[in-house]
Design an enzyme around this catalytic site. Structure first.
Site, short mmCIF file in Angstrom:
data_model
loop_
_atom_site.label_atom_id
_atom_site.label_comp_id
_atom_site.label_asym_id
_atom_site.label_seq_id
_atom_site.Cartn_x
_atom_site.Cartn_y
_atom_site.Cartn_z
N THR A 1 13.40 -2.08 -15.19
CA THR A 1 14.68 -2.61 -15.67
C THR A 1 14.75 -4.12 -15.46
OG1 THR A 1 15.63 -0.53 -14.85
CG2 THR A 1 17.17 -2.19 -15.66
N ASN B 1 8.09 0.81 0.94
CA ASN B 1 8.67 0.22 2.16
C ASN B 1 7.69 -0.61 3.00
OD1 ASN B 1 11.26 1.09 1.62
ND2 ASN B 1 10.84 3.11 2.50
N ARG C 1 8.64 9.62 -12.94
CA ARG C 1 8.13 8.28 -12.69
C ARG C 1 6.84 7.98 -13.47
NH1 ARG C 1 9.10 3.89 -10.06
NH2 ARG C 1 11.12 3.93 -9.06
N ASP D 1 13.47 -3.94 -9.68
CA ASP D 1 14.67 -4.00 -8.84
C ASP D 1 14.47 -3.24 -7.53
OD1 ASP D 1 16.00 -5.42 -10.84
OD2 ASP D 1 16.56 -3.58 -11.87
N GLY E 1 8.84 -4.76 -13.32
CA GLY E 1 9.40 -3.43 -13.08
C GLY E 1 9.83 -2.78 -14.39
N GLU F 1 0.82 -1.22 0.00
CA GLU F 1 0.00 0.00 0.00
C GLU F 1 0.85 1.26 0.00
OE1 GLU F 1 -2.44 -0.76 3.37
OE2 GLU F 1 -3.46 -2.39 2.31
N1 LIG Z 1 2.26 0.43 -2.94
C1 LIG Z 1 3.29 1.20 -3.29
N2 LIG Z 1 3.12 2.52 -3.56
C2 LIG Z 1 4.15 3.30 -3.95
N3 LIG Z 1 5.42 2.84 -4.10
C3 LIG Z 1 5.64 1.54 -3.84
C4 LIG Z 1 4.61 0.66 -3.44
N4 LIG Z 1 5.13 -0.58 -3.26
C5 LIG Z 1 6.46 -0.47 -3.54
N5 LIG Z 1 6.77 0.79 -3.89
C6 LIG Z 1 8.08 1.35 -4.32
O1 LIG Z 1 8.08 1.48 -5.73
C7 LIG Z 1 9.42 1.63 -6.17
C8 LIG Z 1 9.62 1.11 -7.58
O2 LIG Z 1 9.18 -0.17 -7.68
P1 LIG Z 1 9.72 -1.28 -8.65
O3 LIG Z 1 11.14 -1.54 -8.43
O4 LIG Z 1 8.80 -2.44 -8.46
O5 LIG Z 1 9.49 -0.71 -10.12
P2 LIG Z 1 10.38 0.16 -11.11
O6 LIG Z 1 11.15 1.18 -10.38
O7 LIG Z 1 9.46 0.60 -12.18
O8 LIG Z 1 11.35 -0.91 -11.73
P3 LIG Z 1 12.95 -1.11 -11.69
O9 LIG Z 1 13.34 -0.98 -10.24
O10 LIG Z 1 13.16 -2.48 -12.23
O11 LIG Z 1 13.58 -0.05 -12.54
C9 LIG Z 1 10.26 0.89 -5.16
O12 LIG Z 1 11.21 1.78 -4.66
C10 LIG Z 1 9.28 0.48 -4.06
O13 LIG Z 1 9.82 0.78 -2.79
C1 LIG Z 2 22.62 8.16 -24.27
C2 LIG Z 2 22.65 6.71 -24.55
C3 LIG Z 2 22.52 5.90 -23.31
C4 LIG Z 2 22.68 4.40 -23.59
C5 LIG Z 2 22.95 3.73 -22.29
C6 LIG Z 2 22.92 2.25 -22.36
C7 LIG Z 2 23.53 1.65 -21.12
C8 LIG Z 2 22.61 0.74 -20.44
C9 LIG Z 2 23.25 0.10 -19.22
C10 LIG Z 2 22.17 -0.38 -18.32
C11 LIG Z 2 22.71 -0.86 -17.00
C12 LIG Z 2 21.58 -1.07 -16.06
C13 LIG Z 2 22.07 -1.46 -14.72
C14 LIG Z 2 20.92 -1.72 -13.82
C15 LIG Z 2 20.50 -0.87 -12.93
C16 LIG Z 2 19.33 -1.13 -12.04
O1 LIG Z 2 19.80 -1.49 -10.78
C17 LIG Z 2 18.49 0.14 -11.89
C18 LIG Z 2 17.20 -0.21 -11.16
O2 LIG Z 2 16.36 -0.95 -11.93
N1 LIG Z 2 18.15 0.69 -13.17
C19 LIG Z 2 18.61 1.89 -13.53
O3 LIG Z 2 19.24 2.58 -12.78
C20 LIG Z 2 18.26 2.35 -14.94
C21 LIG Z 2 19.51 2.76 -15.66
C22 LIG Z 2 19.20 3.19 -17.08
C23 LIG Z 2 20.36 3.84 -17.73
C24 LIG Z 2 20.04 4.41 -19.08
#
Ligand SMILES: Nc1ncnc2c1ncn2[C@@H]1O[C@H](COP(=O)(O)OP(=O)(O)OP(=O)(O)O)[C@@H](O)[C@H]1O
Ligand SMILES: CCCCCCCCCCCCC/C=C/[C@@H](O)[C@H](CO)NC(=O)CCCCC
Ligand SMILES: [Ca+2]
Length: 561
Positions: free
Chosen positions: A257, A189, A320, A213, A255, A186
């Site tokens: 990434t 954290n 976001r 992630d 998510g 909800e």
């Molecule tokens: N119910 C919620 N409302 C708002 N934020 C939340 C909720 N549940 C978790 N979160 C937060 O949402 C954030 C992002 O979540 P998540 O990692 O699942 O997706 P993302 O950021 O789109 O993907 P990635 O981390 O792979 O780039 C996390 O920091 C998490 O703490």
């Molecule tokens: C101008 C041209 C740019 C081209 C860049 C290509 C390089 C891509 C390398 C991607 C490495 C990702 C590492 C993973 C990081 C994750 O823990 C983190 C949370 O999900 N994601 C990002 O920070 C998201 C990071 C996104 C970076 C673009």
């Protein structure tokens, strides 16, 4: 000395059953379920009439990849979930009893699917005998989870977490008779705090994270903190030997990434991840602890990035609402801003037996380096203190102007960068790869970045250095004041930079532009000065590492069995 031969699998049951109106020799032994077509004399052609009876259409399914078995009604599913087929009349009369086996099938790009085979028997006793024999074998697989605690972030990625879980994952868990307690978070954290303080963890065989992630990061923070707390370990002490978490964690990717899922499974496909959970896979993983002045800040398992990736994240947090596309927009914007940061990196290199970041060999399922009882791992097993360890290695110090400082505890492969930030990094070797990108031209930096997306070596530039390390520290050239820290914290939560224009004019001043933030698995860490230590195999995932491609391409052959 004679090598000990492995025991041949024990034959448990063998019958002639029918499948789609054809006769099959079906065999169950302690390792495999197999069915091969029995060629009838009428079917033999003139060309092969004098040849041996050919076992056309042989199939082998390892018992450990069977998901479930159940007695089937006459109108029964045939192949693939959801496809129904009427049993032919002649068969319905003579083979009206049937059972369906669901099993793992490998498809392209490391994806797994749930496949089915329905075998028909002439009498019910035989049918039940088969169901019971297969169930007995499945019950011997004690590594499989029976009860899971599931956390769903409904707002991760494209906000599809809940739907992905309900439509793709829950049916597989229920088919495998796994019971679940599901919590839809909800707030941010919520999962971390629940795991840390409330959850009755004794009831479960594992925790499942539906999200990206960032959500996974919440789960590990909850689990690791809970484990240390229960064992009386103080996380604030950077030299503490942390206690490994006993519960395995499953990641259902939902998510933006999904790097941790992609780098441990080889795909970001929810069904594949669900099946790795069902078969009870186990993949240990390294975790970095991050401290600032003997205060614990965070844990990291994938990217810990200062400069470029820190700035991309800070900018992307304000976007976001855009979903995963925010990283592309902020990536381009940050690239164009071309900021560099000054500071000192000191690090403790890893022993040579864990390989180097320039190795061609990558960490794959059953990786020998991760299995190696290296000196690094011995350190944590012997519970030696960090000061003793430090004496063994020599710290190295590098000063400079950097566009990016990245530490990757694992490859960080993801759909954006299929080989990852450090392609040869290992999931569970007790080390991280430290990548230093010194100040260079925009054009050179772009060449370096683009190499993450193709087969070229991103470390093969004069301005890039990479080291395999066990610990490192970063100190920015200009001291980080409390007000600056507050400013970056505010930025992390979406508030604007008031001083950016002034500071662009005064690059040497000590205001916020002198510092970046750390991108810690996609969460902003506003402190610039940090101390990092890799803890070997602190957590375990329901995964097995990326399988070699051959496992997917070559069907099981008789010689392999
Ligand atoms: N119910 C919620 N409302 C708002 N934020 C939340 C909720 N549940 C978790 N979160 C937060 O949402 C954030 C992002 O979540 P998540 O990692 O699942 O997706 P993302 O950021 O789109 O993907 P990635 O981390 O792979 O780039 C996390 O920091 C998490 O703490
Ligand atoms: C101008 C041209 C740019 C081209 C860049 C290509 C390089 C891509 C390398 C991607 C490495 C990702 C590492 C993973 C990081 C994750 O823990 C983190 C949370 O999900 N994601 C990002 O920070 C998201 C990071 C996104 C970076 C673009
Ligand atoms: Ca590692």
């Amino acid at each position: 000395m004679q090598e000990k031969q492995p025991k041949p699998p024990l034959l448990l049951l063998s019958s002639q059953l029918s499948l789609q109106n054809r006769g099959y020799e079906v065999t169950l032994n302690s390792a495999f379920l197999s069915w091969k077509e029995v060629e009838t004399r009428q079917k033999r052609t003139a060309a092969n009439i004098y040849g041996p009876l050919k076992a056309a259409g042989s199939h082998y399914v390892p018992v450990c990849e069977i998901i479930s078995v159940q007695e089937t009604e006459e109108d029964c599913p045939s192949t693939g979930i959801g496809k129904w087929q009427k049993v032919p009349q002649s068969l319905a009369e003579s083979n009206q009893y049937a059972f369906t086996v669901s099993y793992v099938e490998r498809t392209q790009k490391h994806r797994w699917r749930c496949s089915e085979v329905t075998l028909h028997c002439t009498d019910r006793t035989l049918c039940l005998q088969w169901v019971q024999a297969i169930r007995e074998q499945l019950s011997l697989l004690t590594i499989r989870p029976k009860r899971l605690l599931v956390y769903i972030n409904p707002y991760g990625g494209k906000h599809r977490g809940k739907r992905i879980y309900e439509q793709k994952v829950a049916p597989i868990f229920s088919r495998a008779s796994i019971s679940t307690d599901v919590i839809v978070t909800e707030r941010a954290n919520h999962a971390r705090d629940h795991l840390k303080m409330e959850a009755d963890l004794k009831k479960y065989d594992g925790v499942v994270c539906v999200g990206g992630d960032g959500m996974f990061s919440e789960i590990i923070h909850g689990l690791i903190s809970r484990t240390q707390c229960d064992s009386g370990v103080d996380q604030n002490r950077a030299d503490e030997t942390l206690i490994p978490c006993s519960l395995r964690i499953g990641i259902i990717p939902a998510g933006s990434t999904d790097c941790i899922c992609y780098a441990t499974v080889g795909s970001n496909d929810p069904v594949t991840s669900a099946l790795h959970i069902v078969v009870g896979d186990s993949q240990p993983m390294d975790v970095c602890s991050i401290h600032h002045n003997n205060t614990f800040l965070r844990y990291s398992v994938s990217l810990l990035g200062y400069g470029f990736y820190g700035d991309v994240l800070t900018d992307s947090e304000r976007k976001r609402w855009m979903g995963p596309a925010r990283y592309d927009i902020s990536g381009v914007k940050t690239f164009l801003s071309h900021r560099y940061y000054e500071g000192t990196i000191s690090f403790l290199p890893a022993d040579e037996n864990v390989g180097t970041p320039r190795d061609k060999l990558q960490c794959r399922s059953g990786c020998n380096i991760c299995r190696l009882p290296s000196a690094d791992k011995q350190v944590s097993k012997d519970e030696e203190s960090i000061s003793d360890t430090e004496k063994k290695g020599v710290w190295q110090v590098i000063r400079g102007k950097f566009l990016a400082i990245n530490a990757a505890c694992m490859s960080c492969a993801c759909p954006r960068s299929p080989k990852g930030l450090s392609p040869a990094a290992h999931l569970a070797d007790g080390t991280a790869d430290l990548i230093l990108v010194r100040k260079c031209s925009r054009f050179d930096f772009l060449r370096h970045l683009l190499r993450h997306t193709n087969k070229d070596d991103q470390f093969d530039h004069p301005f890039v250095e990479v080291y395999r390390v066990r610990q490192f520290r970063f100190t920015p050239r200009y001291e980080d004041t409390d007000s600056e820290l507050e400013l970056r914290e505010a930025e992390g939560s979406g508030r604007k930079r008031f001083f950016s224009q002034i500071c662009r004019e005064h690059p040497a001043c000590t205001c916020s532009l002198a510092h970046s933030s750390w991108n810690c698995d996609g969460e902003i860490l506003p402190h610039a000065a940090i101390q990092v230590r890799v803890h070997c195999q602190l957590i375990k995932l329901f995964a097995r590492g990326i399988e070699e491609q051959s496992v997917f391409e070559e069907p099981y052959t008789l010689s392999a069995i």
